[in-house]
Scaffold this motif. Sequence first.
Motif, PDB file in Angstrom:
ATOM      1  N   LEU A   1      -6.451   7.189  -5.515  1.00 34.29           N
ATOM      2  CA  LEU A   1      -6.335   7.436  -4.072  1.00 34.29           C
ATOM      3  C   LEU A   1      -7.707   7.388  -3.408  1.00 34.29           C
ATOM      4  N   ARG A   2      -8.674   7.995  -4.061  1.00 38.98           N
ATOM      5  CA  ARG A   2     -10.043   8.048  -3.521  1.00 38.98           C
ATOM      6  C   ARG A   2     -10.596   6.637  -3.365  1.00 38.98           C
ATOM      7  N   LYS A   3     -10.339   5.796  -4.385  1.00 37.49           N
ATOM      8  CA  LYS A   3     -10.852   4.422  -4.357  1.00 37.49           C
ATOM      9  C   LYS A   3     -10.137   3.562  -3.322  1.00 37.49           C
ATOM     10  N   MET A   4      -8.918   3.953  -2.945  1.00 33.50           N
ATOM     11  CA  MET A   4      -8.181   3.204  -1.926  1.00 33.50           C
ATOM     12  C   MET A   4      -8.857   3.363  -0.572  1.00 33.50           C
ATOM     13  N   GLY A   5      -9.657   4.404  -0.454  1.00 31.07           N
ATOM     14  CA  GLY A   5     -10.429   4.599   0.771  1.00 31.07           C
ATOM     15  C   GLY A   5      -9.582   5.095   1.923  1.00 31.07           C
ATOM     16  N   ASP A   6      -9.867   4.528   3.088  1.00 30.24           N
ATOM     17  CA  ASP A   6      -9.261   4.976   4.334  1.00 30.24           C
ATOM     18  C   ASP A   6      -7.823   4.474   4.442  1.00 30.24           C
ATOM     19  N   LEU A   7      -6.864   5.364   4.223  1.00 34.76           N
ATOM     20  CA  LEU A   7      -5.463   4.980   4.342  1.00 34.76           C
ATOM     21  C   LEU A   7      -5.048   5.008   5.815  1.00 34.76           C
ATOM     22  N   PRO A   8      -4.238   4.034   6.226  1.00 33.32           N
ATOM     23  CA  PRO A   8      -3.769   4.045   7.619  1.00 33.32           C
ATOM     24  C   PRO A   8      -2.989   5.330   7.920  1.00 33.32           C
ATOM     25  N   THR A   9      -3.118   5.807   9.144  1.00 38.07           N
ATOM     26  CA  THR A   9      -2.439   7.031   9.558  1.00 38.07           C
ATOM     27  C   THR A   9      -0.941   6.939   9.300  1.00 38.07           C
TER      28      THR A   9
ATOM     29  N   ILE B   1       1.515  12.100   1.628  1.00 39.22           N
ATOM     30  CA  ILE B   1       0.642  12.224   0.460  1.00 39.22           C
ATOM     31  C   ILE B   1      -0.389  13.332   0.671  1.00 39.22           C
ATOM     32  N   GLY B   2      -0.795  13.531   1.922  1.00 35.91           N
ATOM     33  CA  GLY B   2      -1.793  14.562   2.218  1.00 35.91           C
ATOM     34  C   GLY B   2      -1.331  15.947   1.798  1.00 35.91           C
ATOM     35  N   LYS B   3      -0.054  16.222   1.974  1.00 30.94           N
ATOM     36  CA  LYS B   3       0.490  17.533   1.589  1.00 30.94           C
ATOM     37  C   LYS B   3       0.385  17.736   0.085  1.00 30.94           C
ATOM     38  N   SER B   4       0.680  16.679  -0.660  1.00 32.15           N
ATOM     39  CA  SER B   4       0.625  16.773  -2.119  1.00 32.15           C
ATOM     40  C   SER B   4      -0.808  17.003  -2.591  1.00 32.15           C
TER      41      SER B   4
ATOM     42  N   LEU C   1       0.829  -1.201   0.000  1.00 29.47           N
ATOM     43  CA  LEU C   1       0.000   0.000   0.000  1.00 29.47           C
ATOM     44  C   LEU C   1       0.866   1.254   0.000  1.00 29.47           C
ATOM     45  N   ARG C   2       1.879   1.249   0.838  1.00 32.17           N
ATOM     46  CA  ARG C   2       2.761   2.412   0.948  1.00 32.17           C
ATOM     47  C   ARG C   2       3.473   2.688  -0.383  1.00 32.17           C
ATOM     48  N   VAL C   3       3.936   1.624  -1.031  1.00 33.99           N
ATOM     49  CA  VAL C   3       4.618   1.761  -2.320  1.00 33.99           C
ATOM     50  C   VAL C   3       3.664   2.368  -3.350  1.00 33.99           C
ATOM     51  N   GLN C   4       2.420   1.871  -3.359  1.00 35.39           N
ATOM     52  CA  GLN C   4       1.406   2.397  -4.282  1.00 35.39           C
ATOM     53  C   GLN C   4       1.186   3.894  -4.042  1.00 35.39           C
ATOM     54  N   VAL C   5       1.038   4.252  -2.781  1.00 38.68           N
ATOM     55  CA  VAL C   5       0.794   5.647  -2.417  1.00 38.68           C
ATOM     56  C   VAL C   5       1.985   6.516  -2.840  1.00 38.68           C
ATOM     57  N   GLU C   6       3.201   6.005  -2.642  1.00 37.19           N
ATOM     58  CA  GLU C   6       4.397   6.770  -3.030  1.00 37.19           C
ATOM     59  C   GLU C   6       4.459   6.979  -4.541  1.00 37.19           C
ATOM     60  N   GLN C   7       4.031   5.969  -5.303  1.00 46.25           N
ATOM     61  CA  GLN C   7       4.005   6.103  -6.766  1.00 46.25           C
ATOM     62  C   GLN C   7       2.994   7.172  -7.184  1.00 46.25           C
ATOM     63  N   LEU C   8       1.832   7.164  -6.534  1.00 50.03           N
ATOM     64  CA  LEU C   8       0.801   8.167  -6.836  1.00 50.03           C
ATOM     65  C   LEU C   8       1.284   9.561  -6.444  1.00 50.03           C
TER      66      LEU C   8
ATOM     67  N   GLN D   1     -12.839  13.259   7.054  1.00 48.43           N
ATOM     68  CA  GLN D   1     -13.969  12.588   7.699  1.00 48.43           C
ATOM     69  C   GLN D   1     -13.532  11.272   8.318  1.00 48.43           C
ATOM     70  N   GLN D   2     -12.701  10.514   7.607  1.00 49.66           N
ATOM     71  CA  GLN D   2     -12.197   9.250   8.139  1.00 49.66           C
ATOM     72  C   GLN D   2     -11.399   9.491   9.410  1.00 49.66           C
ATOM     73  N   HIS D   3     -10.559  10.522   9.370  1.00 57.91           N
ATOM     74  CA  HIS D   3      -9.724  10.846  10.526  1.00 57.91           C
ATOM     75  C   HIS D   3     -10.586  11.220  11.729  1.00 57.91           C
ATOM     76  N   ARG D   4     -11.617  12.031  11.485  1.00 57.55           N
ATOM     77  CA  ARG D   4     -12.513  12.430  12.575  1.00 57.55           C
ATOM     78  C   ARG D   4     -13.203  11.223  13.184  1.00 57.55           C
ATOM     79  N   LYS D   5     -13.673  10.310  12.306  1.00 58.81           N
ATOM     80  CA  LYS D   5     -14.343   9.106  12.788  1.00 58.81           C
ATOM     81  C   LYS D   5     -13.392   8.276  13.634  1.00 58.81           C
ATOM     82  N   ARG D   6     -12.165   8.121  13.119  1.00 59.62           N
ATOM     83  CA  ARG D   6     -11.161   7.315  13.817  1.00 59.62           C
ATOM     84  C   ARG D   6     -10.846   7.936  15.170  1.00 59.62           C
ATOM     85  N   LYS D   7     -10.694   9.253  15.172  1.00 59.83           N
ATOM     86  CA  LYS D   7     -10.362   9.963  16.401  1.00 59.83           C
ATOM     87  C   LYS D   7     -11.502   9.847  17.415  1.00 59.83           C
ATOM     88  N   ALA D   8     -12.724   9.996  16.926  1.00 60.93           N
ATOM     89  CA  ALA D   8     -13.887   9.912  17.808  1.00 60.93           C
ATOM     90  C   ALA D   8     -14.017   8.515  18.396  1.00 60.93           C
ATOM     91  N   ALA D   9     -13.671   7.504  17.618  1.00 64.39           N
ATOM     92  CA  ALA D   9     -13.779   6.123  18.087  1.00 64.39           C
ATOM     93  C   ALA D   9     -12.714   5.804  19.133  1.00 64.39           C
TER      94      ALA D   9
END
Length: 107
Positions: free
Chosen positions: A31-39, A47-50, A3-10, A77-85
Motif C-alpha cells: 500500500l505504501r509503495k502504491m503511493g497517493d491513492l485517489p480519493t 481501506i483507510g479504516k482497516s 487499482l481498486r481491485v488491488q486495494v480490495e485484495q490488500l 500528508q497527500q490529502h492535505r496537499k491535495r486539499k491545499a491545492a
Amino acid sequence: KELRVQVEQLKAILDAKESSNEDLLVALTTLRKMGDLPTKVLGDTLIGKSVNALAKGTATDDAVRARAKEVVEAWRQQHRKRKAATSEPGPLKRALSGDLAQSSEGG
C-alpha cells in the motif's frame, strides 16, 4: 478498476484475523509503495479504516503497528496537499469557523 481491485485484495488481508504479521507487513508495504491513492478508491474501499485500526492497536506486533502508522501519515500528508491545492481558504471561511467556535462556547 485495476487499482481498486488491488486495494480490495490488500484490505482483505488486513481485515482477516488469521493474517500473519508477515502478511500484514507485506500488504502495508505494498500500500505504501502504491503511493497517493485517489480519493475515490480510498472512499469506495474504506481501506483507510482497516489501516487506521491496525495503527491504533488491533495489530499486536509493533512493526505492523508502526508500518500502519506510516501509511496513515503518508495518506494524510497527500490529502492535505491535495486539499491545499484545490481550495485556498478565504477570509469568509475563516470568519465563519471563528463565529461557530464563539457561538458554541457562549451557548
